[in-house]
Design an enzyme around this catalytic site. Sequence first.
Site, PDB file in Angstrom:
ATOM      1  N   ALA A 121       0.859  -1.187   0.000  1.00 39.37           N
ATOM      2  CA  ALA A 121       0.000   0.000   0.000  1.00 39.37           C
ATOM      3  C   ALA A 121       0.892   1.233   0.000  1.00 39.37           C
ATOM      4  O   ALA A 121       2.014   1.203   0.524  1.00 39.37           O
ATOM      5  CB  ALA A 121      -0.899  -0.021   1.224  1.00 39.37           C
TER       6      ALA A 121
ATOM      7  N   GLY B  42       0.537  -5.090   0.928  1.00 38.68           N
ATOM      8  CA  GLY B  42      -0.650  -5.154   0.076  1.00 38.68           C
ATOM      9  C   GLY B  42      -0.350  -5.749  -1.294  1.00 38.68           C
ATOM     10  O   GLY B  42      -1.258  -6.276  -1.949  1.00 38.68           O
TER      11      GLY B  42
ATOM     12  N   GLU C  42      -0.604  -9.386  -0.772  1.00 40.73           N
ATOM     13  CA  GLU C  42      -2.028  -9.688  -0.542  1.00 40.73           C
ATOM     14  C   GLU C  42      -2.823  -9.647  -1.845  1.00 40.73           C
ATOM     15  O   GLU C  42      -3.709 -10.477  -2.072  1.00 40.73           O
ATOM     16  CB  GLU C  42      -2.600  -8.695   0.484  1.00 40.73           C
ATOM     17  CG  GLU C  42      -1.992  -8.920   1.862  1.00 40.73           C
ATOM     18  CD  GLU C  42      -2.328  -7.817   2.851  1.00 40.73           C
ATOM     19  OE1 GLU C  42      -2.098  -6.635   2.503  1.00 40.73           O
ATOM     20  OE2 GLU C  42      -2.813  -8.114   3.942  1.00 40.73           O
TER      21      GLU C  42
ATOM     22  N   GLU D 205       4.481  -5.262   7.161  1.00 37.41           N
ATOM     23  CA  GLU D 205       3.706  -4.172   7.782  1.00 37.41           C
ATOM     24  C   GLU D 205       4.119  -3.898   9.224  1.00 37.41           C
ATOM     25  O   GLU D 205       4.068  -2.766   9.700  1.00 37.41           O
ATOM     26  CB  GLU D 205       2.210  -4.497   7.736  1.00 37.41           C
ATOM     27  CG  GLU D 205       1.580  -4.405   6.362  1.00 37.41           C
ATOM     28  CD  GLU D 205       1.584  -5.723   5.600  1.00 37.41           C
ATOM     29  OE1 GLU D 205       2.427  -6.604   5.900  1.00 37.41           O
ATOM     30  OE2 GLU D 205       0.741  -5.869   4.691  1.00 37.41           O
TER      31      GLU D 205
END
Length: 256
Positions: A65, A108, A111, A131
Amino acid sequence: MAFETILVERHERVGLIRLNRPKVLNALNSDLIGELNVVLDAFEADADIGCIVITGSDKAFAAGADITEMHALTYPESYDNDFITSWERLSRVRKPVIAAVAGFALGGGCELAMMCDFILAADTAKFGQPEIKLGVMPGAGGTQRLTRFVGKSKAMEMCLSGRLMGAAEAERAGLVSRVVPAADLVSEALAVAKTIADMSPTVAMQTKESVNRSYETTLAEGIRFERRVFQAMFALEHQKEGMRAFMEKRPPNFRR
Ligand code: HXC
């Protein structure tokens, strides 16, 4: 369609999406997720698309992200706007989706790759859920999907320490279907996607739904679901065509 953060190509019946924010290693911001969702909707509705491939660059599938966009977010903003829920469009695509991963697939990015139906990895691929180093934990399925794919011990180590996993380890652990030389990644992904796109689209979607059901239910219920879908396939013209073609010693034609 012209986009700012992704590139979209069609290769016969395969839709190829390249994540394209090269200056930030394809960091996933809201613009990119919005554009990705628009294209997924379009491919899903397009009968001429039988399979989708998502890839990044040689250096990164996606480095997570976008931290610059996310860092000032407050809890009320995060909760009220249901931050991350829009990312899940990918996991609801009914057509087969392949992630072709070279370089970093972190946070992300890892993911997003795991929301695809399988991951084809370049030998340069590096997967991780770092993260925790940013003072948060995975928020788009990392603690759940990674655990199902590689088991608790490895998922726990990766999520708690932020350690990255290379392509060979990812293949051994079952995170990726296979590893190919980086130079061949996109062509290999397109080749397997073309093979899938040439199958019956109905049967491909039903197969995907059935495999995914194994993550959502008990073995007995999953077997029952598979049996009912399998039995219903004898109502399909594509079943008649596939089996007739075998007996007539010719390739099947599922495009009729
Ligand atoms: C914003 C990012 C970024 C990210 C890299 N960049 N990752 N920008 N968000 N996630 C930017 C860098 O700031 C830098 O910009 C440029 O991309 C190149 O990165 P470098 O760090 O210079 O490259 P390198 O030294 O090769 O290191 C690569 C890297 C490192 C190891 C991948 O960039 C890194 O650790 N990135 C963060 C990875 C991460 O923590 N991901 C998880 C994010 S949180 P400038 O302007 O300096 O050139 C997350 C939460 C998910 O994903 C929860 C739900 C979605």
